[in-house]
Design an enzyme around this catalytic site. Structure first.
Site, short mmCIF file in Angstrom:
data_model
loop_
_atom_site.label_atom_id
_atom_site.label_comp_id
_atom_site.label_asym_id
_atom_site.label_seq_id
_atom_site.Cartn_x
_atom_site.Cartn_y
_atom_site.Cartn_z
N LYS A 20 0.64 -1.18 0.03
CA LYS A 20 -0.02 0.10 0.14
C LYS A 20 0.71 1.29 -0.23
O LYS A 20 0.50 2.17 -0.56
CB LYS A 20 -1.07 -0.07 1.14
CG LYS A 20 -2.06 -0.93 1.14
CD LYS A 20 -3.09 -0.51 -0.07
CE LYS A 20 -4.35 -1.44 0.04
NZ LYS A 20 -5.21 -1.35 -1.00
N LYS A 69 -2.90 -8.70 -9.25
CA LYS A 69 -4.13 -9.38 -8.72
C LYS A 69 -5.16 -8.51 -9.45
O LYS A 69 -4.92 -7.10 -9.38
CB LYS A 69 -3.79 -9.30 -7.17
CG LYS A 69 -5.15 -9.34 -6.47
CD LYS A 69 -4.78 -8.94 -5.10
CE LYS A 69 -5.25 -7.60 -4.63
NZ LYS A 69 -5.47 -7.45 -3.32
N LYS A 107 -9.98 -3.50 -8.14
CA LYS A 107 -10.60 -2.21 -8.47
C LYS A 107 -10.00 -1.04 -8.32
O LYS A 107 -9.51 -0.23 -9.41
CB LYS A 107 -11.67 -2.02 -7.53
CG LYS A 107 -12.53 -0.64 -7.77
CD LYS A 107 -13.68 -0.72 -8.62
CE LYS A 107 -14.21 0.70 -8.94
NZ LYS A 107 -14.93 0.60 -10.00
P1 AMP Z 1 -11.55 -6.64 -1.38
O1 AMP Z 1 -12.45 -6.29 -2.52
O2 AMP Z 1 -9.97 -6.29 -1.51
O3 AMP Z 1 -11.96 -6.16 0.11
O4 AMP Z 1 -11.69 -8.11 -1.11
C1 AMP Z 1 -12.69 -8.85 -0.90
C2 AMP Z 1 -12.54 -10.20 -0.87
O5 AMP Z 1 -12.07 -10.85 -2.24
C3 AMP Z 1 -11.30 -10.72 0.00
O6 AMP Z 1 -11.42 -12.09 0.68
C4 AMP Z 1 -10.17 -11.04 -1.07
O7 AMP Z 1 -9.06 -11.79 -0.70
C5 AMP Z 1 -10.76 -11.38 -2.31
N1 AMP Z 1 -10.24 -10.96 -3.45
C6 AMP Z 1 -9.86 -9.91 -3.98
N2 AMP Z 1 -9.08 -9.71 -4.98
C7 AMP Z 1 -9.21 -11.26 -5.45
C8 AMP Z 1 -8.50 -11.59 -6.45
N3 AMP Z 1 -7.95 -10.96 -7.47
N4 AMP Z 1 -8.34 -13.00 -6.50
C9 AMP Z 1 -8.95 -13.83 -5.50
N5 AMP Z 1 -9.38 -13.24 -4.41
C10 AMP Z 1 -9.75 -11.82 -4.20
#
Ligand code: AMP
Ligand code: TRP
Length: 324
Positions: free
Chosen positions: A112, A192, A195
């Site tokens: 970050k 990865k 957004k």
């Molecule tokens: P976030 O949108 O970053 O708050 O992520 C919400 C959930 O989605 C968390 O459990 C993340 O680990 C999972 N996640 C986010 N991005 C990915 C990705 N590219 N591949 C797999 N899991 C993801």
């Protein structure tokens, strides 16, 4: 009493294929076996958001995504993190038992700092402590997440262990639960899907928008012309496609190797496949979007249920720490 499963996601925009394949599919599956608690972590979102004008809209969109994907308010609690402020109190208390050195070595903190050098705030360092508070406030034992969250879960276990050692057995040690696709790579073919990196495919896009978005995907960089043979093993379009329809994709991979199929055609196949897979999700989502008051009720009811559990745990924690 059934064991509890807890997970959270930041309301930073609509959920994407990475969220869906890496986490949401497990939220839905696990709610049959455990008491599910799923949290829209708006406070965590503030660590990255400088413009908060869309926060309420994002919370609503995320709730729609989850409900349409199959999180069932009859089986699970769905709520917004800041609606149960006890978590912030527990966060402060846990911060007293968390050595600074543990937080400074968390890889996501270092990432970050690189991604948002203009906004390295204090909350960013405490991010995993707040996440630990989320989980242990509900004494959750299972935490479905994507691979990127594993270092945070490791820390959550360390913090709960330390608390238990200092003040007596209070929290179970939470275990991460991964899906078969714990790390989805984004449209740039290297990072990865996220957004924040603008390399994502939101699941709530229309079929046309999905095609448009998938067309921007980076494929095999060595394949510059339609007649060049491709290398599907290094191509993310192939990878994503393989995980939607396994058998047929091997045929497309062979066609790519022999240059009988071009990247644009391959992307079109992927987009159509995504559209087919998400069709009923999108129909449910559109139906829910006509009842915004239902979504608000689900979140209000969720907060009430979550708060009852949270108050009990917080009382116990304060007693153990000598505050009451
Ligand atoms: P976030 O949108 O970053 O708050 O992520 C919400 C959930 O989605 C968390 O459990 C993340 O680990 C999972 N996640 C986010 N991005 C990915 C990705 N590219 N591949 C797999 N899991 C993801
Ligand atoms: N840190 C998680 C993410 O960025 C979101 C989150 C907050 C979370 N609290 C949690 C996930 C508790 C699981 C459990 O995706």
């Amino acid at each position: 009493m059934r064991k509890r499963v807890f997970s959270g996601a930041r309301p930073t925009g609509r959920q994407h294929l990475g969220n869906y394949l890496g986490a949401i599919q497990n939220y839905v599956k696990l709610q049959d076996e455990y008491d599910g608690i799923y949290c829209i972590v708006d406070i965590h979102a503030l660590t990255s958001l400088e413009d908060t004008s869309k926060l309420q809209e994002n919370i609503y969109e995320l709730a729609l995504d989850w409900l349409a994907a199959g999180i069932d308010p009859k089986k699970s609690i769905i709520f917004v993190q800041s609606h149960v402020p006890e978590v912030m109190e527990l966060h402060t208390l846990l911060s007293m038992v968390t050595p600074l050195s543990w937080l400074l070595r968390v890889p996501t903190f270092k990432e970050k700092v690189k991604i948002q050098p203009q906004n390295v705030n204090y909350g960013l360092l405490g991010y995993p402590v707040l996440m630990t508070a989320d989980i242990v406030l509900y004494k959750a034992e299972v935490v479905p997440v994507g691979e990127d969250q594993l270092p945070h879960l490791e820390l959550a276990r360390e913090i709960s262990r330390r608390f238990n050692n200092l003040f007596g057995d209070t929290f179970p040690e939470p275990q991460a639960r991964l899906t078969a696709f714990p790390l989805i790579i984004g449209l740039d073919g290297k990072d990865k899907m996220s957004k924040q990196l603008d390399n994502d495919i939101a699941i709530a896009l229309s079929p046309e928008e999905t095609i448009e978005r998938v067309m921007t995907a980076v494929t095999d960089p060595a394949r510059r012309y339609r007649a060049d043979p491709g290398h599907p093993e290094i191509c993310n379009v192939h990878w994503l496609h393989k995980n939607f329809i396994q058998e047929e994709e091997e045929i497309h991979a062979d066609q790519c190797r022999s240059a009988t199929i071009g990247c644009v055609e391959h992307k079109m196949l992927l987009a159509q496949d995504i559209n087919r897979t998400l069709k009923s999700f999108r129909q449910r989502r559109a139906a829910l979007a006509t009842k915004p008051e239902y979504v608000t009720d689900v979140l209000a009811d969720g907060a009430r249920q979550a708060q009852a559990i949270a108050r009990e745990t917080l009382g116990e924690v304060k007693q153990r720490m000598g505050l009451i």
